[in-house]
Design an enzyme around this catalytic site. Structure first.
Site, PDB file in Angstrom:
ATOM      1  NE  ARG A 240      -4.385  -0.903   0.215  1.00  0.00           N
ATOM      2  CZ  ARG A 240      -4.600  -1.869  -0.472  1.00  0.00           C
ATOM      3  NH1 ARG A 240      -3.730  -2.575  -1.636  1.00  0.00           N
ATOM      4  NH2 ARG A 240      -5.887  -2.605  -0.687  1.00  0.00           N
ATOM      5  CD  GLU A 269      -2.979   3.641  -4.891  1.00  0.00           C
ATOM      6  OE1 GLU A 269      -1.479   3.465  -4.891  1.00  0.00           O
ATOM      7  OE2 GLU A 269      -3.594   2.972  -4.837  1.00  0.00           O
ATOM      8  CG  HIS A 287      -3.253  -0.424  -6.436  1.00  0.00           C
ATOM      9  ND1 HIS A 287      -3.544   0.307  -5.426  1.00  0.00           N
ATOM     10  CD2 HIS A 287      -3.464  -1.499  -6.290  1.00  0.00           C
ATOM     11  CE1 HIS A 287      -3.768  -0.560  -4.530  1.00  0.00           C
ATOM     12  NE2 HIS A 287      -3.703  -1.655  -4.666  1.00  0.00           N
TER      13      HIS A 287
HETATM   14  C1  DGY Z   1      -5.873  -5.583  -3.087  1.00  0.00           C
HETATM   15  O1  DGY Z   1      -6.797  -6.555  -3.239  1.00  0.00           O
HETATM   16  O2  DGY Z   1      -5.916  -5.168  -1.579  1.00  0.00           O
HETATM   17  C2  DGY Z   1      -5.388  -4.898  -4.078  1.00  0.00           C
HETATM   18  O3  DGY Z   1      -4.508  -4.227  -3.597  1.00  0.00           O
HETATM   19  C3  DGY Z   1      -6.289  -4.176  -4.876  1.00  0.00           C
HETATM   20  O4  DGY Z   1      -6.326  -4.344  -6.357  1.00  0.00           O
END
Ligand code: DGY
Length: 327
Positions: A240, A269, A287
């Site tokens: 993240r 983001e 992402h």
């Molecule tokens: C998640 O599933 O947490 C991913 O980062 C989203 O695509």
């Protein structure tokens, strides 16, 4: 009989909407408009369920303004967009999409590691710009992956998937740091050795971040941590934004404190810090670690089945609350 009402807050596969419409009165956002928090509250009036992605913040203010809401089904494994204690206190079920994206996301973590270590996007930009005129002994010379030390910070399901790829596929030495050490059998499967965070930073040739975001992991990698890493090291973040201090990372990349980074997630983001955009020794992706069609479909199906499971059958499939509130 009146059907429960649900909101699908972002565009999804059309057949998932068809499935949901068999059980619910569905309001959807197939135009994928970006709603402000107030617009989301407005859309949620009278809705008992919502299918969210990681972009919709569900907090105490929203819950207080949406008294009919009973379940928020995130189409993501990460759920830092949820204030889980506030949801539990309000009796609202939170669900995510674990397991279905593990291998796809581990594949991507490894792809980003390889692209970063071997300078693939930088080399492609050079070629496309028409700058390739001759072979040169050190042209885009990068770092080896096979036989290198792979460090993993956060050793959940995805971290373990990356460890297996590194150890079994590339003969890497795998070290990891995690809140708790894995059991011996899992460590053996991953051929991974538990080390302190300091040892991980000092020893990894390629360091992959796969830990969940929380107040405790905010800026887990900042200037002091980057300074401990090898000048030849690469850093990969598929976890993240906010786990890495992006400004400190840009400075470290600019000043060759570390060699390169591969980033799929960013602080704030979809904005990306201009200091990162200005650098060539960083691979940047929007992402997309879980983005294959089969996996995104499995994520959407699981989120939909959580809504059906709870609002129709009183049984969510993958609840996050502890304890699970039943209303
Ligand atoms: C998640 O599933 O947490 C991913 O980062 C989203 O695509």
């Amino acid at each position: 009989m009146t059907q429960p009402k649900i909101l699908v807050a972002r565009a999804v596969f059309p057949d998932v909407l068809v499935q949901l419409a068999q059980h619910f009165e569905v309001t959807s956002n197939q135009a994928d408009e970006r709603w402000t928090p107030d617009q989301l509250i407005d859309k949620l009036q009278g809705q008992q369920g919502v299918l969210t992605t990681g972009s919709e913040r569900i907090d105490a203010a929203l819950l207080g303004a949406c008294p009919d809401l009973k379940i928020c089904a995130n189409m993501a494994v990460g759920y830092n967009n949820f204030d889980l204690p506030a949801m539990t206190a309000a009796g609202v079920i939170a669900t995510n999409t674990p397991d279905v994206l593990t291998e796809t996301t581990a594949d991507f973590g490894f792809a980003l590691l390889m692209a970063t270590a071997r300078r693939i996007t930088e080399a492609e930009h050079f070629l496309r710009a028409g700058l390739w005129s001759n072979w040169r002994y050190d042209m885009f010379a990068g770092a080896d992956i096979h036989g290198a030390t792979l460090g993993i910070l956060g050793m959940g399901r995805i971290g373990q998937g990356i460890a297996k790829r590194g150890a079994h596929g590339f003969g890497m030495k795998v070290i990891y740091h995690n809140r708790s050490q894995l059991d011996a059998a899992t460590e053996a499967q991953c051929k991974a050795c538990f080390v302190s965070k300091d040892e991980l930073l000092k020893s990894a040739d390629h360091l992959v971040l796969v830990l969940p975001y929380s107040a405790a992991s905010h800026h887990a990698i900042g200037a002091p941590e980057l300074a401990q890493m090898k000048p030849t090291a690469t850093l990969i973040n598929i976890a993240r934004g906010g786990i890495v201090d992006d400004v400190a990372l840009a400075a470290a990349l600019r000043n060759q404190v570390i060699a390169a980074a591969g980033l799929d997630v960013f602080e704030g983001e979809p904005r990306v810090h201009p200091d990162l955009l200005a650098l060539s020794n960083v691979v940047l992706t929007p992402h997309i670690a879980s983005a294959t069609l089969p996996t995104r479909r499995a994520m959407a199906n699981l989120a939909a089945n959580n809504l059906i499971g709870y609002l129709i059958n009183q049984q969510p499939l993958t609840p996050l609350n502890d304890p699970v509130p039943f209303v």
